[in-house]
Design a protein around this motif. Sequence first.
Motif, PDB file in Angstrom:
ATOM      1  N   VAL B 145       0.730  -1.165   0.051  1.00 34.68           N
ATOM      2  CA  VAL B 145       0.005  -0.097   0.229  1.00 34.68           C
ATOM      3  C   VAL B 145       0.689   1.114   0.084  1.00 34.68           C
ATOM      4  O   VAL B 145       0.779   2.297  -0.792  1.00 34.68           O
ATOM      5  N   ALA B 146       2.037   1.204   0.917  1.00 31.36           N
ATOM      6  CA  ALA B 146       2.841   2.229   1.055  1.00 31.36           C
ATOM      7  C   ALA B 146       3.341   2.449  -0.504  1.00 31.36           C
ATOM      8  O   ALA B 146       3.873   3.580  -0.898  1.00 31.36           O
ATOM      9  N   ALA B 147       4.002   1.450  -0.906  1.00 34.12           N
ATOM     10  CA  ALA B 147       4.580   1.547  -2.241  1.00 34.12           C
ATOM     11  C   ALA B 147       3.663   2.160  -3.287  1.00 34.12           C
ATOM     12  O   ALA B 147       3.985   2.905  -4.131  1.00 34.12           O
ATOM     13  N   GLY B 189       2.087  -1.895 -14.338  1.00 31.36           N
ATOM     14  CA  GLY B 189       3.204  -3.128 -14.539  1.00 31.36           C
ATOM     15  C   GLY B 189       4.385  -2.619 -14.045  1.00 31.36           C
ATOM     16  O   GLY B 189       5.313  -3.322 -13.288  1.00 31.36           O
ATOM     17  N   LEU B 190       4.804  -1.371 -14.201  1.00 30.77           N
ATOM     18  CA  LEU B 190       6.049  -0.952 -13.676  1.00 30.77           C
ATOM     19  C   LEU B 190       6.226  -0.974 -12.104  1.00 30.77           C
ATOM     20  O   LEU B 190       7.203  -1.563 -11.716  1.00 30.77           O
ATOM     21  N   ILE B 191       5.346  -0.572 -11.522  1.00 28.58           N
ATOM     22  CA  ILE B 191       5.064  -0.807  -9.996  1.00 28.58           C
ATOM     23  C   ILE B 191       5.378  -2.328  -9.744  1.00 28.58           C
ATOM     24  O   ILE B 191       6.150  -2.506  -8.983  1.00 28.58           O
ATOM     25  N   GLY B 192       4.648  -3.235 -10.403  1.00 23.62           N
ATOM     26  CA  GLY B 192       4.580  -4.390 -10.126  1.00 23.62           C
ATOM     27  C   GLY B 192       6.020  -5.009 -10.213  1.00 23.62           C
ATOM     28  O   GLY B 192       6.842  -5.858  -9.259  1.00 23.62           O
ATOM     29  N   ALA B 193       6.864  -4.700 -11.265  1.00 32.61           N
ATOM     30  CA  ALA B 193       8.065  -5.075 -11.940  1.00 32.61           C
ATOM     31  C   ALA B 193       8.906  -4.806 -10.709  1.00 32.61           C
ATOM     32  O   ALA B 193      10.050  -5.549 -10.123  1.00 32.61           O
ATOM     33  N   TRP B 194       8.891  -3.451 -10.328  1.00 34.53           N
ATOM     34  CA  TRP B 194       9.888  -3.027  -9.329  1.00 34.53           C
ATOM     35  C   TRP B 194       9.802  -3.489  -7.860  1.00 34.53           C
ATOM     36  O   TRP B 194      10.589  -4.049  -7.109  1.00 34.53           O
ATOM     37  N   PHE B 257      -4.071  -7.211  -6.733  1.00 38.57           N
ATOM     38  CA  PHE B 257      -5.180  -6.380  -6.195  1.00 38.57           C
ATOM     39  C   PHE B 257      -4.787  -4.845  -5.502  1.00 38.57           C
ATOM     40  O   PHE B 257      -5.175  -4.089  -5.877  1.00 38.57           O
ATOM     41  N   ASP B 258      -3.781  -5.150  -4.695  1.00 39.90           N
ATOM     42  CA  ASP B 258      -3.373  -4.068  -3.814  1.00 39.90           C
ATOM     43  C   ASP B 258      -2.923  -2.868  -4.671  1.00 39.90           C
ATOM     44  O   ASP B 258      -2.954  -1.845  -4.446  1.00 39.90           O
ATOM     45  N   ILE B 259      -1.662  -3.248  -5.581  1.00 45.92           N
ATOM     46  CA  ILE B 259      -1.128  -2.344  -6.076  1.00 45.92           C
ATOM     47  C   ILE B 259      -2.296  -1.323  -7.177  1.00 45.92           C
ATOM     48  O   ILE B 259      -2.140  -0.252  -7.207  1.00 45.92           O
ATOM     49  N   VAL B 260      -3.209  -2.316  -7.634  1.00 48.79           N
ATOM     50  CA  VAL B 260      -3.944  -1.714  -8.628  1.00 48.79           C
ATOM     51  C   VAL B 260      -5.005  -0.695  -7.837  1.00 48.79           C
ATOM     52  O   VAL B 260      -5.488   0.381  -8.039  1.00 48.79           O
ATOM     53  N   TYR B 261      -5.359  -1.376  -6.525  1.00 42.81           N
ATOM     54  CA  TYR B 261      -6.474  -0.567  -5.813  1.00 42.81           C
ATOM     55  C   TYR B 261      -5.972   0.652  -5.457  1.00 42.81           C
ATOM     56  O   TYR B 261      -6.661   1.647  -5.512  1.00 42.81           O
ATOM     57  N   ILE B 262      -4.448   0.713  -4.887  1.00 43.91           N
ATOM     58  CA  ILE B 262      -4.090   1.860  -4.536  1.00 43.91           C
ATOM     59  C   ILE B 262      -3.592   2.926  -5.547  1.00 43.91           C
ATOM     60  O   ILE B 262      -3.934   4.049  -5.295  1.00 43.91           O
ATOM     61  N   VAL B 274      -8.356  -5.290 -13.105  1.00 45.49           N
ATOM     62  CA  VAL B 274      -8.048  -6.612 -12.872  1.00 45.49           C
ATOM     63  C   VAL B 274      -8.981  -7.542 -12.346  1.00 45.49           C
ATOM     64  O   VAL B 274      -9.862  -7.177 -11.407  1.00 45.49           O
ATOM     65  N   PRO B 275      -8.892  -8.918 -12.422  1.00 46.67           N
ATOM     66  CA  PRO B 275     -10.058  -9.712 -11.938  1.00 46.67           C
ATOM     67  C   PRO B 275     -10.211  -9.702 -10.366  1.00 46.67           C
ATOM     68  O   PRO B 275     -11.230  -9.567  -9.636  1.00 46.67           O
TER      69      PRO B 275
END
Lengths: 464, 319
Positions: B145-147, B189-194, B257-262, B274-275
Amino acid sequence: MSVQVRASRRRGGALAVAMLGLLAAATACSAPGSPQAQGTAGASAAPATSTASATSAAAACGTAPVTMDAYIETGFQVPNSLMAEFTKQYPNVKWNIRQDQFAVITQNAPRVLASDPPDIMRLPSISDLVKDGLLKNLDGYATAYGWDKWPSSELVQLRLGPGGRPRGEGSLYAMGLNYSMTGVFYNKKLAARIGMTSAPATLAELDQDLAKAKQAGITPIVQFNGGATGGFAFPLQDLMAAYGPPCPINDWIFNKPGATINTPANLQAAQHLAQWIKAGYFEADANAMDYPTMISRFTHNSGLFTFDGDWESGNFDKLMPGQAGFFLMPPAQAGGPHAAMSAPLTYGIAAKAKHADCAAFFLNWVATNPVARTIDVQVGGSHPLGASGASMPAIKAGTVTAQTLAAGSVIGKENGSMDFIANATGAIYASAWTPELQKLFAGKETPSGLLSTVQADYKQELGG
Amino acid sequence: MLDLSTGRHPAAREPAGARRAPRRKPGARRAARARWAGWLFVVPALGMYGLFVLRPLALTIQYSLYQWDGIGPSTWTGLGNYATVFSDPALLAIIGNAFKLIVAFSVVPVLLGLAVAVVIRRISASRLALTARTVLFLPQVIPLVAAGIAWSWLLSSTGVANQFLSAIGLGGITRAWLGDFSTALPAVGLIGAWVLVGLCTVLLMSGMTKIDPSLYEAARIDGAGLWREFTAVTLPSIRQEIAVCVTVTVIAALASFDIVYISTQGGPGEATMVPGLEIYELAFSHRQVGLASALAVVLIVLVLACVLPIQRLARKGAQ
């Protein structure tokens, strides 16, 4: 190796059967939907007449210590201040307050009301809650306290037919702490720079001001449209009210049979909004802007106008004293009537609340006690509920709060009150208005496409 | 149904994934008692697993067969909700987004992680290696969430990303990266990759430390260059770790979920929906618990359909 594979397959098969057995055991029960919840649907349909005559504090809240469970919205001080004042006046009543963000309350409401019913609770859209029998019918209290003698427009949005539909008529299922109203705020310093000396009286004049601001290098409108809450619904609905009467919009929001949002007047409104977008009147990152960012930018002189509600009046008076102005959305034709989104700050009593009588007494106290009414205006910036002749607290002249309260009486006189188009169904804001308005801003949707998509979603949600 | 290999009832066996103990001769009473004692140790965990994993799973499958608002009475719809999942173009697009995210959440972190792990391994003695490892792993320690919040600031229209672009003369392409239809999903996607590149790096490095140095020595004596060393020694030796990385990251992509939600809450429009987020929205905002459950079941099946072949491939390779 082949033996191993076969053995592992057999093991996998056996495991799958075991899992299926467990699953079957866990689901070998009746269909979902608790009989308790279904039972209360019938129970709460009857008006709360039992103790509705308990209109004095001693009768409603008793004299013994009582702790009221309240579930309120984070970030808005009004309920806290009112509850603290109530305890000061009635010291035997204490409050056990739980706070959440509105989005969380929206998602929690049905489950909290069903399993851990608070005495008083901030409510989202109430149709589904009434359908499931989770809210107390307040008709008995309304008669006892005389709420039914207030101007009917104040509580009309909280009346519902049997089973939760249509809205706008039938029994009263919730109350307001106050009612808020929307319109256009402007920055006086920036307005002076473009020579805007008075609020625009027609839509054409507003268009001229927007164009002048753009030419002067000032962002004409700061409006959020990011995340799951498309703030362009504010200017869109204001434009709808400028082009047509509010009544058909209310019918649509109240789920009246045959109502549609896809009308010629609304199409003109959506096209007008699309013109504003095309002309670059909004900030380029509107689709990534959330509500707090919008407020921050407006109070830091980043834009001339913002479409918002009087719940920010107190805030603007504090953060930019004397610099914020307010006007109601001007009509398309000179001298035409005004309309505005106006809704009670909705609070309700759970069908299974332990101290329903005391909660109803509190709600009545909020609307009738002079100190409570003052808190409503000074802390909340919004208009208190109550009889039309009820005393109004004194407000400092020249503040934007004074302007919004004055505008409220114009709307009352011209009968121009509308509920918010986002409240038509429980999910229509997140599932239709927001994505469609974001697409409209990005040029990926047409005005007519926007309205027809929203209408299709609306029909689907209402089951037809 | 009895399992013919042991004659025991299938329910009475080790939890999935546990290694089998060597078979004992039947009739040995002490061994049998020991076995039951073993089960006693397993019971608490099994109970928790049943209560918090299997029961919700079963309920989800049950709910998916009904139309239900979560509180009131429900209506049996059979497979109607599944038909909706597979016929609604909006829901299919949402599932499609999850697969697009695999590129950023899985392919990029694994490849990048591989490269970084090889480099760090070569300089393992230096202090730089320790620093690099710590910095890369840090995103795993920070709550997502912080990220997400930090990244939404970085990528905002006035954020550091745009300031940097403007400073190097690329002011023309600056935008609100998370609010633009064409860049929102890649930005997520970039956030997820990081977040995931550090996990992959550490996992792969731990795999590399297990490689016998004599293998490298032998390869070098045979005249292998760096690239040949990598493909002939390193890569085959860390096949299992790569499989773990791919599995974990593919699940992270499909069930994100979390990255997209935030960062975007699925917007703008449905560009980053996303699903995982849609299930949450359907169940708690739209109050369509049945449809949400059906989508959840489809998501489980999709995750298994992607992950099981990866596991099988890795196992086959190891053998």
